[in-house]
Design a protein around this motif. Structure first.
Motif, short mmCIF file in Angstrom:
data_model
loop_
_atom_site.label_atom_id
_atom_site.label_comp_id
_atom_site.label_asym_id
_atom_site.label_seq_id
_atom_site.Cartn_x
_atom_site.Cartn_y
_atom_site.Cartn_z
N PHE A 42 3.89 -1.64 3.73
CA PHE A 42 2.86 -2.08 2.79
C PHE A 42 3.56 -2.42 1.49
O PHE A 42 4.26 -1.58 0.92
CB PHE A 42 1.85 -0.96 2.53
N VAL A 43 3.38 -3.64 1.00
CA VAL A 43 3.98 -4.01 -0.28
C VAL A 43 2.86 -4.11 -1.31
O VAL A 43 1.98 -4.96 -1.20
CB VAL A 43 4.72 -5.35 -0.19
N ASN A 44 2.88 -3.21 -2.29
CA ASN A 44 1.85 -3.23 -3.33
C ASN A 44 2.26 -4.24 -4.40
O ASN A 44 3.23 -4.04 -5.12
CB ASN A 44 1.69 -1.83 -3.93
N ASP A 45 1.49 -5.33 -4.48
CA ASP A 45 1.85 -6.43 -5.37
C ASP A 45 1.16 -6.25 -6.74
O ASP A 45 0.33 -7.06 -7.13
CB ASP A 45 1.44 -7.75 -4.71
N GLY A 46 1.50 -5.17 -7.42
CA GLY A 46 0.93 -4.94 -8.76
C GLY A 46 -0.58 -4.77 -8.76
O GLY A 46 -1.26 -5.29 -9.65
N SER A 47 -1.11 -4.06 -7.77
CA SER A 47 -2.57 -3.86 -7.71
C SER A 47 -3.06 -3.11 -8.94
O SER A 47 -2.36 -2.25 -9.48
CB SER A 47 -2.95 -3.06 -6.47
N ARG A 48 -4.31 -3.41 -9.34
CA ARG A 48 -4.90 -2.70 -10.47
C ARG A 48 -5.91 -1.66 -9.99
O ARG A 48 -6.54 -0.99 -10.78
CB ARG A 48 -5.56 -3.69 -11.42
#
Ligand code: UDP
Ligand code: MG
Length: 341
Positions: A42-48
């Motif tokens: 899982f790559v978290n792409d700067g989630s807010r």
């Protein structure tokens, strides 16, 4: 021989609502097709939202899950690149986090890859129930426009949902270009690539993370990465204008010879028409050079050798990529550590 390690790579941006179900479905699929030989990235792409906290929690429970946190939102294609760079699998599945593309198709993809001896099995969207009419119409038009503007055989109606072999992935990772239109880059690689038609579901939860602005940028990246037609527009216009100006010049001279034009009109018109054509032509010429500079700047391998047969041992090509050499030298897969690249 051990069975191949399967990596499932998922870029995620504000997908907290999807993660638990996504993880459960991917785990079920991983277990059924690859028993122990699978990993999920899982790559978290700067989630807010809570995506990263959830990923950490899931990864603490599941040794198959690797969670990667990017420093900020880098965009879908770069988040995906990060995951592809870090995965260790021999076979790699790319899938979105929103479950629009059913992960259960992995079995069918593996089977098709084996049967066809393919390096890439890509999902071909037969229907896209979950997408708005606007999205369907723009995507339909866009893929056809792109196809008409490029020589690369980029399949129509295809996203990034695909299964690929390590050697195909290594070629993809050897392309250092910044503007990444991954579905096009994979098509560019070559090898045998086969479609698996499927019906696209609705998003499991939340809204599309591709608002119109991101969509336009994505389309623009695709067009400029795979076509220099826009750059060449000026030279086409210049050529057309040059021919047109010949007719106009004849008309102007006719007016002058018959004494019907106002004084001064002939000289002004001649300057405007001829200079206009020359300027367009020169702009087009610059476009040609800029196009060449751009394709050089992308630093793609010049060619990719799939196999060499017969004769004595041959040297590895220097300007191209030899797929087996890359496959053997890098990331053997299943080694238990993250690759250093
Ligand atoms: N995504 C991402 N970064 C972004 C935008 C999207 O990682 O800046 C991910 C998103 O979480 C999803 C995938 O890219 O897994 C595709 O996005 P989405 O499903 O929202 O696009 P759509 O299906 O509406 O085209
Ligand atoms: Mg989606």
């Amino acid at each position: 021989m051990t069975s191949p390690l399967v990596s499932i790579v998922v870029p995620c941006f504000n997908e907290a609502e999807c993660l638990a179900t996504l993880h459960a479905r991917l785990t079920a699929v991983g277990r059924s097709v690859a028993s122990d030989g699978y990993e999920i990235l899982f790559v978290n792409d700067g989630s807010r939202d809570d995506s990263w906290a959830m990923m950490e929690a899931l990864a603490a429970e599941d040794p198959h899950l690797v969670a990667v946190n990017l420093s900020r939102n880098h965009g879908h294609q770069l988040a995906l690149t990060a995951g592809l760079d870090l995965c260790r699998g021999d076979l790699i599945l790319i899938i979105d986090a929103d479950l629009q593309d059913p992960p259960e198709l992995l079995g069918a993809m593996l089977e098709m890859m084996r049967r066809e001896g393919a390096d890439v099995v890509y999902g071909l969207r037969r229907s896209r129930a979950g997408d708005s009419a606007f999205k369907r119409a723009t995507a339909h038009g866009f893929y056809r426009l792109l196809a008409s503007a490029t020589d690369v055989d980029i399949p129509l109606d295809t996203g990034d949902f695909r299964l690929m072999t390590r050697r195909a992935l290594n070629v993809l990772l050897a392309m250092p270009e910044q503007a990444r239109f991954i579905r096009g880059m994979v098509a560019w690689i070559g090898f045998k690539q086969v479609p698996l038609p499927y019906d696209r579901d609705e998003r499991f939860a939340g809204n599309s993370k591709y608002p119109i602005g991101k969509m336009v940028r994505f389309a623009f990246d695709a067009l400029t990465s795979f076509s220099s037609v826009p750059l060449k527009l000026a030279s086409h216009a210049g050529l057309a204008l040059s021919f047109g100006s010949l007719l106009i010049v004849a008309y102007i001279l006719y007016g002058w010879a018959t004494g019907r034009s106002a004084p001064g009109w002939t000289s002004v018109m001649l300057v405007v028409v001829v200079l206009g054509a020359v300027q367009m032509f020169v702009l087009g010429l610059m476009g040609e050079y800029i196009g060449r500079l751009y394709s050089q700047a992308k630093q793609r391998p010049l060619y990719i050798v799939q196999a060499v047969t017969g004769g004595l041992e041959r040297p590895t090509p220097r300007l191209g990529q030899r797929a087996d050499a890359i496959a053997n030298s890098d990331n053997p897969g299943g080694s238990g550590t993250l690759p250093s690249r």
